[in-house]
Design a protein around this motif. Structure first.
Motif, PDB file in Angstrom:
ATOM      1  N   ILE A 176       0.835  -1.200   0.000  1.00 21.11           N
ATOM      2  CA  ILE A 176       0.000   0.000   0.000  1.00 21.11           C
ATOM      3  C   ILE A 176       0.872   1.253   0.000  1.00 21.11           C
ATOM      4  N   ALA A 177       1.926   1.247   0.832  1.00 22.30           N
ATOM      5  CA  ALA A 177       2.799   2.413   0.938  1.00 22.30           C
ATOM      6  C   ALA A 177       3.555   2.690  -0.357  1.00 22.30           C
ATOM      7  N   LEU A 178       3.866   1.625  -1.115  1.00 21.07           N
ATOM      8  CA  LEU A 178       4.653   1.776  -2.343  1.00 21.07           C
ATOM      9  C   LEU A 178       3.788   1.958  -3.590  1.00 21.07           C
ATOM     10  N   VAL A 196      12.127 -13.457  14.641  1.00 18.72           N
ATOM     11  CA  VAL A 196      13.411 -12.996  14.110  1.00 18.72           C
ATOM     12  C   VAL A 196      13.546 -13.266  12.617  1.00 18.72           C
ATOM     13  N   THR A 197      13.118 -14.439  12.173  1.00 18.44           N
ATOM     14  CA  THR A 197      13.246 -14.779  10.751  1.00 18.44           C
ATOM     15  C   THR A 197      12.399 -13.865   9.889  1.00 18.44           C
ATOM     16  N   VAL A 198      11.161 -13.607  10.330  1.00 12.37           N
ATOM     17  CA  VAL A 198      10.271 -12.728   9.569  1.00 12.37           C
ATOM     18  C   VAL A 198      10.782 -11.297   9.600  1.00 12.37           C
ATOM     19  N   GLN A 199      11.332 -10.866  10.714  1.00  5.82           N
ATOM     20  CA  GLN A 199      11.935  -9.538  10.792  1.00  5.82           C
ATOM     21  C   GLN A 199      12.994  -9.362   9.709  1.00  5.82           C
ATOM     22  N   ALA A 200      13.867 -10.354   9.587  1.00  6.88           N
ATOM     23  CA  ALA A 200      14.925 -10.289   8.576  1.00  6.88           C
ATOM     24  C   ALA A 200      14.340 -10.226   7.173  1.00  6.88           C
ATOM     25  N   ASP A 201      13.270 -10.996   6.928  1.00  2.24           N
ATOM     26  CA  ASP A 201      12.630 -10.990   5.611  1.00  2.24           C
ATOM     27  C   ASP A 201      12.075  -9.602   5.273  1.00  2.24           C
ATOM     28  N   ILE A 202      11.415  -8.965   6.258  1.00  5.58           N
ATOM     29  CA  ILE A 202      10.834  -7.643   6.030  1.00  5.58           C
ATOM     30  C   ILE A 202      11.929  -6.616   5.763  1.00  5.58           C
ATOM     31  N   MET A 203      13.000  -6.674   6.533  1.00  3.24           N
ATOM     32  CA  MET A 203      14.091  -5.724   6.328  1.00  3.24           C
ATOM     33  C   MET A 203      14.791  -5.964   4.997  1.00  3.24           C
ATOM     34  N   ASP A 204      14.920  -7.239   4.596  1.00  3.09           N
ATOM     35  CA  ASP A 204      15.499  -7.549   3.282  1.00  3.09           C
ATOM     36  C   ASP A 204      14.625  -6.988   2.170  1.00  3.09           C
ATOM     37  N   LEU A 205      13.300  -7.054   2.358  1.00  8.17           N
ATOM     38  CA  LEU A 205      12.376  -6.528   1.358  1.00  8.17           C
ATOM     39  C   LEU A 205      12.529  -5.010   1.222  1.00  8.17           C
ATOM     40  N   MET A 209      13.742  -2.879  -2.091  1.00  3.70           N
ATOM     41  CA  MET A 209      13.008  -1.760  -2.679  1.00  3.70           C
ATOM     42  C   MET A 209      13.925  -0.538  -2.814  1.00  3.70           C
ATOM     43  N   ARG A 210      14.746  -0.325  -1.823  1.00  2.88           N
ATOM     44  CA  ARG A 210      15.692   0.793  -1.863  1.00  2.88           C
ATOM     45  C   ARG A 210      16.664   0.657  -3.025  1.00  2.88           C
ATOM     46  N   GLU A 211      17.197  -0.545  -3.191  1.00  4.45           N
ATOM     47  CA  GLU A 211      18.195  -0.769  -4.236  1.00  4.45           C
ATOM     48  C   GLU A 211      17.577  -0.711  -5.627  1.00  4.45           C
ATOM     49  N   GLU A 212      16.333  -1.158  -5.770  1.00  3.75           N
ATOM     50  CA  GLU A 212      15.699  -1.202  -7.090  1.00  3.75           C
ATOM     51  C   GLU A 212      15.156   0.155  -7.541  1.00  3.75           C
TER      52      GLU A 212
END
Length: 340
Positions: A176-178, A196-205, A209-212
């Motif tokens: 929604i934000a993007l 913790v695993t999901v946290q890492a996934d969200i931060m990776d996402l 987005m930043r890199e793309e």
């Protein structure tokens, strides 16, 4: 992590922001006290501090969403050199919110409307800001869900928030934000209540987005280690004031302010056995009271007598690394401790 090069003209520059809340009996609560910062395109600025330090109110001021009776008393917020604090609410809605700047609010299940499908909620953003027909809006919403790695988006777009896990709800909020390709994303505690695993996934996402897209991100968190790992700059807030700010790597390796050190010592490291966690003693001060000296003085292990009476100024200790502490003042650095 790749660090973007600094540009001479930042995308957003907040200068001397002060936000106050009018309370009963003529009292005032200073929620943000003369804070300035800049964010370049493609850069991540992390804001850390305890609850009540002013992180979320500072972020909401960028969108002019400070709740009443709060008010921006002074300062400016420049986007590409234009002070958006001069915009009316209608101008903010059309020209800034969602298109230039978007925000992921805390707790996705509270931010999402349980009465509508996630597809409907994404499409509403397009309906508000873009002139597309219904079929186009639906196709774009499906693509957004695919972009944030939600499997089988054609089916899931018809489902409701309660049918998604916490991590997937957070991905919906990111979608929604993007939706309208903002240049700055405010992520307010985007990994709260996630494992913790999901946290890492969200931060990776978010990193992807930043890199793309060159997206700039304002990342708000209690977790200094998380912010240090994922951001380019760190801003440490305490009791509405900016305590320390500088490049993330520098602060992670060489923190200056006693409060920053306390935050680092209070975060457990899962790779260290028998680690001693040291909590910061005491509580934040009452922000409605007049301040005499340093706001952190009552809790500071390195406090000196001068800290009780004289409020410290921000000092540039190293290039681009500032700290609000008498320990780094040439006038007071040689003063002996007050017995702590």
């Amino acid at each position: 992590m790749t660090r973007p090069s600094h540009q001479s003209d930042p995308y957003i520059a907040a200068k001397n922001l002060t936000i106050e809340f009018e309370l009963s009996g003529g009292r005032k609560l200073v929620a943000v006290d003369d804070v300035s910062f800049e964010i370049n395109r493609g850069e991540i600025l992390g804001i850390v501090g305890e609850s009540g330090s002013g992180k979320t109110i500072l972020a909401k001021s960028i969108l002019q969403l400070v709740p009443p009776p709060g008010k921006i008393e002074q300062g400016s917020i420049l986007i590409d050199g234009v002070d958006i604090l001069q915009y009316s609410d209608e101008e903010m809605r059309k020209r800034v919110r969602g298109t230039e700047v978007s925000m992921i609010f805390q707790e996705p299940l509270s931010a999402l409307n349980p009465s509508f499908s996630v597809g409907w909620q994404i499409e509403e953003v397009f309906k508000l800001h873009r002139e597309h027909d219904r079929n186009t809006r639906r196709q774009m919403a499906v693509e957004l869900l695919r972009k944030v790695s939600i499997p089988d988006p054609e089916r899931r777009i018809k489902e409701y928030p309660h049918q998604f896990s916490g991590g997937m709800q957070q991905r919906v909020l990111i979608a929604i934000a993007l939706a309208c390709d903002p240049k700055l994303l405010i992520a307010d505690e985007p990994t709260t209540a996630l494992d913790v695993t999901v946290q890492a996934d969200i931060m990776d996402l978010l990193q992807k987005m930043r890199e793309e897209t060159g997206l700039a991100i304002l990342l708000i968190s209690h977790n200094l280690n998380l912010v240090a790992e994922r951001s380019d700059q760190i801003m440490v807030l305490y009791a509405s004031q900016l305590m320390e700010m500088g490049p993330s790597a520098r602060i992670a390796e060489h923190p200056l302010h006693p409060y920053t050190l306390g935050l680092m010592d209070s975060v457990p490291d899962i790779e260290v056995e028998d680690q001693k966690i040291t909590a910061i003693p005491g509580e934040m001060p009452d922000l409605t009271l007049t301040r005499g000296g340093c706001v952190f003085q009552p809790r500071c292990k390195k406090a000196m007598e001068v800290c009780e009476h004289v409020a410290p100024e921000l000092i540039e200790v190293e290039p681009r690394h500032v700290c609000r502490c008498h320990l780094f003042s040439s006038e007071y650095s040689g003063v002996t401790s007050g017995g702590r």
